[in-house]
Design a protein around this motif. Structure first.
Motif, PDB file in Angstrom:
ATOM      1  N   GLU A  80     -56.813  63.237 -12.109  1.00  0.00           N
ATOM      2  CA  GLU A  80     -58.344  63.925 -12.074  1.00  0.00           C
ATOM      3  C   GLU A  80     -59.349  62.727 -12.185  1.00  0.00           C
ATOM      4  O   GLU A  80     -60.372  63.288 -11.811  1.00  0.00           O
ATOM      5  CB  GLU A  80     -58.175  64.830 -13.350  1.00  0.00           C
ATOM      6  N   GLU A  81     -59.140  61.736 -12.837  1.00  0.00           N
ATOM      7  CA  GLU A  81     -60.185  60.888 -13.147  1.00  0.00           C
ATOM      8  C   GLU A  81     -60.517  60.014 -11.850  1.00  0.00           C
ATOM      9  O   GLU A  81     -61.613  59.585 -11.546  1.00  0.00           O
ATOM     10  CB  GLU A  81     -59.794  60.024 -14.331  1.00  0.00           C
ATOM     11  N   THR A  82     -59.405  59.893 -10.964  1.00  0.00           N
ATOM     12  CA  THR A  82     -59.793  58.874  -9.857  1.00  0.00           C
ATOM     13  C   THR A  82     -59.725  59.653  -8.367  1.00  0.00           C
ATOM     14  O   THR A  82     -60.161  59.176  -7.531  1.00  0.00           O
ATOM     15  CB  THR A  82     -58.673  57.819  -9.704  1.00  0.00           C
ATOM     16  N   GLU A  83     -59.494  60.840  -8.421  1.00  0.00           N
ATOM     17  CA  GLU A  83     -59.214  61.835  -7.256  1.00  0.00           C
ATOM     18  C   GLU A  83     -58.266  61.146  -6.346  1.00  0.00           C
ATOM     19  O   GLU A  83     -58.137  61.552  -5.362  1.00  0.00           O
ATOM     20  CB  GLU A  83     -60.685  61.880  -6.497  1.00  0.00           C
ATOM     21  N   ILE A  84     -57.159  60.568  -6.852  1.00  0.00           N
ATOM     22  CA  ILE A  84     -56.069  60.150  -6.226  1.00  0.00           C
ATOM     23  C   ILE A  84     -54.873  61.065  -6.202  1.00  0.00           C
ATOM     24  O   ILE A  84     -54.659  61.524  -7.459  1.00  0.00           O
ATOM     25  CB  ILE A  84     -55.538  58.905  -6.558  1.00  0.00           C
ATOM     26  N   PRO A  85     -54.280  61.783  -5.371  1.00  0.00           N
ATOM     27  CA  PRO A  85     -53.557  62.813  -5.474  1.00  0.00           C
ATOM     28  C   PRO A  85     -52.384  62.350  -6.509  1.00  0.00           C
ATOM     29  O   PRO A  85     -51.764  61.277  -6.562  1.00  0.00           O
ATOM     30  CB  PRO A  85     -52.752  63.041  -4.095  1.00  0.00           C
ATOM     31  N   ARG A  86     -51.891  63.251  -7.405  1.00  0.00           N
ATOM     32  CA  ARG A  86     -50.820  62.943  -8.523  1.00  0.00           C
ATOM     33  C   ARG A  86     -49.688  62.448  -7.610  1.00  0.00           C
ATOM     34  O   ARG A  86     -49.162  61.512  -8.436  1.00  0.00           O
ATOM     35  CB  ARG A  86     -50.624  64.286  -9.389  1.00  0.00           C
ATOM     36  N   ASP A  87     -49.173  63.054  -6.721  1.00  0.00           N
ATOM     37  CA  ASP A  87     -47.896  62.670  -6.342  1.00  0.00           C
ATOM     38  C   ASP A  87     -47.994  61.368  -5.426  1.00  0.00           C
ATOM     39  O   ASP A  87     -46.827  61.145  -4.738  1.00  0.00           O
ATOM     40  CB  ASP A  87     -47.394  63.907  -5.462  1.00  0.00           C
ATOM     41  N   LYS A  88     -49.218  60.870  -5.439  1.00  0.00           N
ATOM     42  CA  LYS A  88     -49.554  59.620  -4.418  1.00  0.00           C
ATOM     43  C   LYS A  88     -49.777  58.245  -5.567  1.00  0.00           C
ATOM     44  O   LYS A  88     -49.899  57.265  -5.088  1.00  0.00           O
ATOM     45  CB  LYS A  88     -50.532  59.652  -3.511  1.00  0.00           C
ATOM     46  N   LEU A  89     -49.721  58.668  -6.744  1.00  0.00           N
ATOM     47  CA  LEU A  89     -50.173  57.527  -7.668  1.00  0.00           C
ATOM     48  C   LEU A  89     -49.090  56.469  -7.782  1.00  0.00           C
ATOM     49  O   LEU A  89     -49.618  55.230  -7.868  1.00  0.00           O
ATOM     50  CB  LEU A  89     -50.485  57.957  -9.241  1.00  0.00           C
ATOM     51  N   VAL A  90     -47.797  56.866  -7.691  1.00  0.00           N
ATOM     52  CA  VAL A  90     -46.755  55.676  -7.909  1.00  0.00           C
ATOM     53  C   VAL A  90     -45.862  56.182  -7.041  1.00  0.00           C
ATOM     54  O   VAL A  90     -45.560  57.419  -6.615  1.00  0.00           O
ATOM     55  CB  VAL A  90     -46.254  55.653  -9.358  1.00  0.00           C
ATOM     56  N   GLU A  91     -45.049  55.249  -6.514  1.00  0.00           N
ATOM     57  CA  GLU A  91     -44.015  55.555  -5.605  1.00  0.00           C
ATOM     58  C   GLU A  91     -42.652  55.313  -6.399  1.00  0.00           C
ATOM     59  O   GLU A  91     -42.375  54.703  -7.588  1.00  0.00           O
ATOM     60  CB  GLU A  91     -44.002  54.409  -4.226  1.00  0.00           C
ATOM     61  N   GLY A  92     -41.410  55.987  -5.932  1.00  0.00           N
ATOM     62  CA  GLY A  92     -40.083  55.734  -6.704  1.00  0.00           C
ATOM     63  C   GLY A  92     -39.699  54.520  -6.163  1.00  0.00           C
ATOM     64  O   GLY A  92     -40.346  53.839  -5.007  1.00  0.00           O
ATOM     65  N   GLY A  93     -38.576  53.759  -6.571  1.00  0.00           N
ATOM     66  CA  GLY A  93     -37.815  52.576  -6.133  1.00  0.00           C
ATOM     67  C   GLY A  93     -37.652  51.658  -7.194  1.00  0.00           C
ATOM     68  O   GLY A  93     -38.016  51.872  -8.610  1.00  0.00           O
ATOM     69  N   ALA A  94     -37.508  50.206  -7.075  1.00  0.00           N
ATOM     70  CA  ALA A  94     -37.375  49.418  -8.021  1.00  0.00           C
ATOM     71  C   ALA A  94     -38.552  48.827  -8.880  1.00  0.00           C
ATOM     72  O   ALA A  94     -39.819  48.926  -8.145  1.00  0.00           O
ATOM     73  CB  ALA A  94     -36.757  48.253  -7.248  1.00  0.00           C
TER      74      ALA A  94
END
Length: 251
Positions: A80-94
């Motif tokens: 909400e603060e940055t307008e970056i979609p929540r599901d795009k903020l971090v990726e899965g993985g190592a």
């Protein structure tokens, strides 16, 4: 001579490619986590000794479920603060960040509570302070017995769970009360986590000591209700909104 130069160029490109994909984790700051006990004089001789203390495995594994929902609320607020979609903020993985090694030999692991992959590079451009805070939050580890963290065991399955469920976690609204749809989603996430614990309690391959750890987790995890986990997410959301998240973790 030309062919030799070509070979050297190819080798250099290959080395660079390998380094970019298998590079070491970035060092994050060692911070007394807001959900962990705080350092007090007298209980440990030094702050370093405090940071390297070994946690109860049952509490560590159970915390990986509870803290996952707090993490979900944190991501919602950052989105909400940055307008970056929540599901795009971090990726899965190592894991890309780690605050410390255990310093106590091979039988004790510095285990992540939240194990996810890279952070969207847009966050650094939008808010350097939130980016640093998030790095330190997901880089946080607790020292635990190897049995609670092994990739081929319960720890590894929880790692995979946390990465694979990011999209589902991103659908839960942590801003208000728990509605029916969100409750179903939380219940599904909890059921899947419990299944991991059940698998290792009943698979017949663990030592009696390992089973004691897993049985304790089984009891704790089954006591956690959807409303409690949703409240954890709301607490994470509020931490970002009131500035506590940056104050605590932007070091």
């Amino acid at each position: 001579m030309t062919s030799l130069r070509f070979v050297w160029i190819v080798c250099l490109v290959c080395i660079c490619a390998i380094n970019s994909t298998t590079g070491a984790r970035k060092q994050s700051e060692v911070i007394s986590d807001i959900c962990s006990s705080s350092f007090t004089e007298g209980q440990y001789d030094t702050r370093e000794e405090y940071y390297r203390r070994v946690r109860d495995p049952d509490k560590h594994i159970s915390a990986r479920l509870v803290r996952y929902f707090r993490f979900g609320g944190i991501l919602q607020a950052i989105s909400e603060e940055t307008e970056i979609p929540r599901d795009k903020l971090v990726e899965g993985g190592a894991s890309q960040f780690q605050d410390q090694s255990s310093g106590l030999g091979q039988t004790i692991h510095a285990a992540h509570i939240i194990r996810v992959g890279s952070i969207n590079n847009k966050l650094q451009k939008k808010s350097a302070s939130l980016n640093r805070a998030l790095q330190n939050y997901i880089g946080h580890t607790q020292n635990v017995l190897r049995a609670a963290n092994a990739w081929h065991g319960v720890g590894g399955d929880i790692d995979k769970y946390q990465s694979s469920k990011l999209g589902v976690l991103a659908t839960v609204d942590f801003t208000g009360t728990l509605d029916t749809d969100d409750q179903r989603t939380v219940e599904t996430l909890v059921t899947d986590f419990r299944a991991i614990i059940d698998k290792y309690v009943h698979d017949g391959t663990h030592t009696s000591d390992d089973k004691k750890i897993l049985n304790a987790d089984n009891v704790i995890v089954y006591c956690v209700l959807p409303l409690m986990l949703h409240q954890e997410g709301k607490a994470g959301y509020d931490m970002v909104k009131n500035g506590e998240f940056v104050t605590k973790y932007d070091k």
